[in-house]
Motif scaffolding. Structure first.
Motif, PDB file in Angstrom:
ATOM      1  N   SER A 132     -13.221   2.694  -0.878  1.00  0.00           N
ATOM      2  CA  SER A 132     -12.082   3.146  -0.080  1.00  0.00           C
ATOM      3  C   SER A 132     -11.223   1.924   0.215  1.00  0.00           C
ATOM      4  O   SER A 132     -11.575   0.792  -0.129  1.00  0.00           O
ATOM      5  N   VAL A 133     -10.070   2.150   0.830  1.00  0.00           N
ATOM      6  CA  VAL A 133      -9.221   1.034   1.241  1.00  0.00           C
ATOM      7  C   VAL A 133     -10.033   0.123   2.155  1.00  0.00           C
ATOM      8  O   VAL A 133     -10.679   0.580   3.096  1.00  0.00           O
ATOM      9  N   GLY A 134     -10.026  -1.169   1.859  1.00  0.00           N
ATOM     10  CA  GLY A 134     -10.820  -2.134   2.615  1.00  0.00           C
ATOM     11  C   GLY A 134     -12.102  -2.559   1.917  1.00  0.00           C
ATOM     12  O   GLY A 134     -12.724  -3.551   2.311  1.00  0.00           O
ATOM     13  N   SER A 140      -5.453  -3.562  -5.751  1.00  0.00           N
ATOM     14  CA  SER A 140      -6.175  -4.560  -4.964  1.00  0.00           C
ATOM     15  C   SER A 140      -5.399  -5.864  -4.929  1.00  0.00           C
ATOM     16  O   SER A 140      -4.534  -6.115  -5.773  1.00  0.00           O
ATOM     17  N   SER A 166      -6.581   2.512  -8.457  1.00  0.00           N
ATOM     18  CA  SER A 166      -6.593   1.663  -7.264  1.00  0.00           C
ATOM     19  C   SER A 166      -5.614   0.502  -7.421  1.00  0.00           C
ATOM     20  O   SER A 166      -5.210   0.160  -8.531  1.00  0.00           O
ATOM     21  N   GLN A 182       0.819   3.829  -3.312  1.00  0.00           N
ATOM     22  CA  GLN A 182       0.040   5.058  -3.199  1.00  0.00           C
ATOM     23  C   GLN A 182       0.609   6.235  -4.005  1.00  0.00           C
ATOM     24  O   GLN A 182      -0.129   6.873  -4.779  1.00  0.00           O
ATOM     25  N   PRO A 209       0.814  -1.224   0.000  1.00  0.00           N
ATOM     26  CA  PRO A 209       0.000   0.000   0.000  1.00  0.00           C
ATOM     27  C   PRO A 209       0.846   1.273   0.000  1.00  0.00           C
ATOM     28  O   PRO A 209       0.555   2.222  -0.746  1.00  0.00           O
ATOM     29  N   TYR A 246      -9.438  -3.801  -1.796  1.00  0.00           N
ATOM     30  CA  TYR A 246      -8.706  -2.576  -2.116  1.00  0.00           C
ATOM     31  C   TYR A 246      -7.695  -2.274  -1.008  1.00  0.00           C
ATOM     32  O   TYR A 246      -8.060  -2.204   0.164  1.00  0.00           O
ATOM     33  N   VAL A 247      -6.424  -2.097  -1.395  1.00  0.00           N
ATOM     34  CA  VAL A 247      -5.380  -1.793  -0.422  1.00  0.00           C
ATOM     35  C   VAL A 247      -4.781  -0.405  -0.633  1.00  0.00           C
ATOM     36  O   VAL A 247      -4.052   0.096   0.232  1.00  0.00           O
ATOM     37  N   ALA A 248      -5.044   0.219  -1.767  1.00  0.00           N
ATOM     38  CA  ALA A 248      -4.595   1.591  -2.028  1.00  0.00           C
ATOM     39  C   ALA A 248      -5.530   2.195  -3.070  1.00  0.00           C
ATOM     40  O   ALA A 248      -5.989   1.487  -3.978  1.00  0.00           O
ATOM     41  N   ARG A 249      -5.797   3.511  -2.951  1.00  0.00           N
ATOM     42  CA  ARG A 249      -6.752   4.126  -3.887  1.00  0.00           C
ATOM     43  C   ARG A 249      -6.574   5.643  -3.920  1.00  0.00           C
ATOM     44  O   ARG A 249      -6.272   6.264  -2.905  1.00  0.00           O
TER      45      ARG A 249
END
Length: 267
Positions: free
Chosen positions: A135-137, A111, A109, A94, A90, A120-123
């Motif tokens: 969102s993340v998660g 994932s 994003s 980012q 992440p 999702y781990v970064a966005r």
């Protein structure tokens, strides 16, 4: 009496955990399926001990069996997500997503596959283009997302077979692929061309493009994507305008992950 090796490891050492991990590691590309006797031989465990560990892993969903042969299930990848997070995916991804989003003026994003979903781990979001907030998660079914198809496409055929037998391909929109044979053909196309485009299958009005993120060994560990509104970007627009920038971004993420791995290895 404890062995010298056990004494050197200390009182904290949990041998049963070591043996369970040894059973998991016994499986490989060359040994995708094994009998109980083969697992015992590869791990150095007794047949009775190997059977206990295998059946426990079956109960937990990490191993499957037809009564004779044992093999790992895709759920083993869940264990790897902690590594992906701890390896800095992440944090590494980012800033590259921010650069990508600024260049193409679209949301971006990264994932990973967790179970049958993308996580999702970064966005980076430029504007809200979906009815649901991401969102993340956030999780979505892998089958209907561009990142999910990338992550599925590079699994081996047995895992894809098991996935298609296990999941229900629900029609999230009138465009969603719900036929397993059609989805399998799409996954083969994704693997051949090296990227996935999903056209309004997760939500009408949304087109999404994804490409794989690989580790140092070439294994696909994550996927990155950009999304665009269908009313202002055709499929050809997505391929022409977004794909080169996305592929460049995944290469940058991979290079930084490799640097992090080298740094940690030398620490």
């Amino acid at each position: 009496m404890p062995t010298e090796e056990e004494t050197a490891r200390g009182a904290h050492f949990v041998q049963s955990l070591e043996r369970g991990l040894t059973v998991i590691r016994a499986f490989s590309a060359e040994r995708r399926s094994m009998t109980l006797s083969e697992v015992a031989r590869e791990t150095g465990l007794t047949r009775a001990a190997a059977r206990r560990f295998l059946l426990t892993l079956v109960d937990l969903g990490y191993v499957r069996t037809d009564g004779r042969l044992f093999s790992l299930t895709p759920r083993v990848l869940d264990l790897g997500y902690a590594y992906v997070a701890s390896a800095g995916l992440p944090e590494v991804a980012q800033p590259h997503l921010e650069d990508l989003s600024a260049r193409v003026h679209e949301s971006a994003s990264v994932s990973v596959l967790e179970g049958d979903d993308v996580l999702y781990v970064a966005r980076v979001a430029t504007s809200r283009i979906m009815a649901v907030s991401i969102s993340v998660g956030t999780r979505f079914p892998a089958s209907a997302t561009s990142m999910g198809r990338v992550l599925l496409a590079w699994r081996d055929d047995r895992d894809i077979d098991a996935y298609l037998e296990r999941v229900e391909l629900r029609p999230l929109t009138r465009f969603t692929i719900t036929d397993p044979a059609e989805l399998r053909a799409e996954l083969e196309r994704v693997r051949e061309q090296g990227y996935a485009i999903v056209d309004q299958e997760l939500e009408e009005g949304l087109r999404s493009l994804a490409a794989p993120v690989r580790d140092g060994s070439g294994r696909v560990i994550a996927a990155a994507n950009v999304s665009a509104q269908a009313n202002r970007s055709s499929i050809e627009d997505v391929r022409r305008d977004l794909l080169p920038a996305l592929v460049e971004t995944t290469a940058c993420i991979e290079a930084d992950l490799a640097s992090v791995a080298r740094r940690d290895a030398g620490a």
